[in-house]
Design an enzyme around this catalytic site. Structure first.
Site, PDB file in Angstrom:
ATOM      1  N   ASP A  23      93.967 111.871   0.249  1.00  0.00           N
ATOM      2  CA  ASP A  23      93.158 111.871   1.735  1.00  0.00           C
ATOM      3  C   ASP A  23      92.787 113.271   1.732  1.00  0.00           C
ATOM      4  O   ASP A  23      93.531 114.091   1.217  1.00  0.00           O
ATOM      5  CB  ASP A  23      94.110 111.418   2.750  1.00  0.00           C
ATOM      6  CG  ASP A  23      93.484 111.444   4.146  1.00  0.00           C
ATOM      7  OD1 ASP A  23      92.185 111.254   4.353  1.00  0.00           O
ATOM      8  OD2 ASP A  23      94.074 112.303   5.015  1.00  0.00           O
ATOM      9  N   ASP A  25      92.109 115.762   5.202  1.00  0.00           N
ATOM     10  CA  ASP A  25      92.636 116.166   6.381  1.00  0.00           C
ATOM     11  C   ASP A  25      94.017 115.531   6.628  1.00  0.00           C
ATOM     12  O   ASP A  25      94.457 114.479   6.534  1.00  0.00           O
ATOM     13  CB  ASP A  25      91.671 115.514   7.644  1.00  0.00           C
ATOM     14  CG  ASP A  25      90.233 116.162   7.791  1.00  0.00           C
ATOM     15  OD1 ASP A  25      90.033 117.397   7.441  1.00  0.00           O
ATOM     16  OD2 ASP A  25      89.415 115.408   7.824  1.00  0.00           O
TER      17      ASP A  25
END
Length: 344
Positions: A23, A25
């Site tokens: 991922d 953020d």
């Protein structure tokens, strides 16, 4: 599907697994700034032979923009190592919407590019009666665009969403995500769209296919998107504590959202991970022990381990076992909370 419990690995994760589905953020960066541990953590994983694919629910940016941003932050990435929710929703649309169909796009350049590359004709309002509407996150989405989407959907257009994250972390805190804006259109139309991004498993499977992964693992900071999606895809997941969810949320997570491993940050890829061991009504991880008594979680983390998380690991094991047996679990004190990092 991966087991709904914490796993152990005698080898560092970057050798136990061949591909990291990472991922963005809250894991690699926050807003314009890299999480300090992320560049060296990913560099060490790549040096050990681990492939990396960056998987993001942000549909506003094109893959080359994402790759350039990561590279500028000290995490070199190629376009082929990026999987966006825009690419995922375009693949979803192709399953039921013919190429050449007209589509009204609510979102940024990344979504428009993905929809166009999938063979669809993009229109700029509801007036041509488009065949479909697709919505993805962009900080520039306006009321007018949401209204046009609503008009088109109420007139019969199919409705798709890149993802349904209600919030998104940035350098200032937590802001409304695409799911919050999707809910505006749902309120106006009564139509709930299918989502393509996390936590849908298809996005992780597409990302794994990019790297021809045989033993992929998911790395994220959110239980309800990253870890839930990874588990649904059958891939073990590492929860890092540099973003949205922390130890308490992991302890209380339902079976669908539970991680397979806990780590402070991406440096957790470079070390082995101890498996919790059942000892009667207690669970032990090296020198840390946890148990549930009278519905309350107790943890002895006097020996919390090298990363300070052994008490948290034992607590997850004890709490999950009790919850799965139908018992109440209360968490009065969160173990390992002092190592929760907001800066990496």
């Amino acid at each position: 599907m991966s087991e709904s419990r914490l796993l152990g690995s005698d080898a560092p994760l970057f050798t136990a697994f061949d591909t990291a589905l990472v991922d963005l953020d809250g894991v690699t960066y926050r807003g314009p700034h890299a999480i300090p541990s992320a560049p060296p953590g990913l560099a060490a994983a790549r040096e050990a032979g681990m492939s990396v694919v960056f998987v993001t629910n942000n549909a506003s940016r094109e893959p080359q923009t994402v790759a350039a941003h990561l590279t500028d932050l000290g995490m070199p990435a190629s376009v082929g190592e990026v999987m966006t929710a825009a690419q995922a929703v375009a693949a979803l649309m192709l399953e039921s919407l013919d190429k050449g169909s007209s589509v009204y796009v609510v979102g940024g350049a990344g979504l428009r590019t993905a929809v166009a590359e999938a063979g669809y004709d993009i229109v700029d309002s509801a007036d041509p009666a488009p065949d479909a509407v697709v919505q993805g996150f962009s900080p520039d989405v306006s009321w007018r665009e949401l209204a046009e989407a609503s008009y088109a959907i109420r007139a019969g257009a199919r409705y798709f969403a890149s993802n349904k994250d209600l919030t998104i972390p940035n350098e200032r805190g937590v802001a409304p995500g695409n799911g919050a804006l999707v809910n505006v259109v749902v309120t106006a139309t009564g139509v709930v769209p299918p989502g393509a991004g996390k936590p849908e498993p298809a996005m992780f499977r597409l990302a794994a296919a990019k790297a021809d992964a045989k033993r992929p693992m998911v790395i994220g900071d959110r239980l309800d998107t990253d870890l839930k999606g990874g588990r649904a895809a059958g891939f073990p997941g590492l929860l890092v504590l540099t973003g949205v969810d922390g130890v308490r949320e992991a302890i209380m997570a339902p079976p669908t959202d539970r991680p397979s491993f806990l780590g402070r940050d991406l440096s957790a890829l470079a070390v082995p991970h101890p498996a919790p061991v059942s000892e009667g009504d207690r669970w032990r991880v090296r020198g840390a022990t946890a148990w549930v008594d009278g519905g309350e979680l107790h943890v002895d983390e006097s020996e919390a381990g090298p990363d300070g998380l052994d008490g948290a690991r034992a607590a997850c094991a004890a709490a999950w076992a009790a919850a799965d047996a139908g018992h109440e679990v209360r968490v009065e004190v969160t173990p390992g909370v002092e190592v929760r990092s907001t800066h990496g």
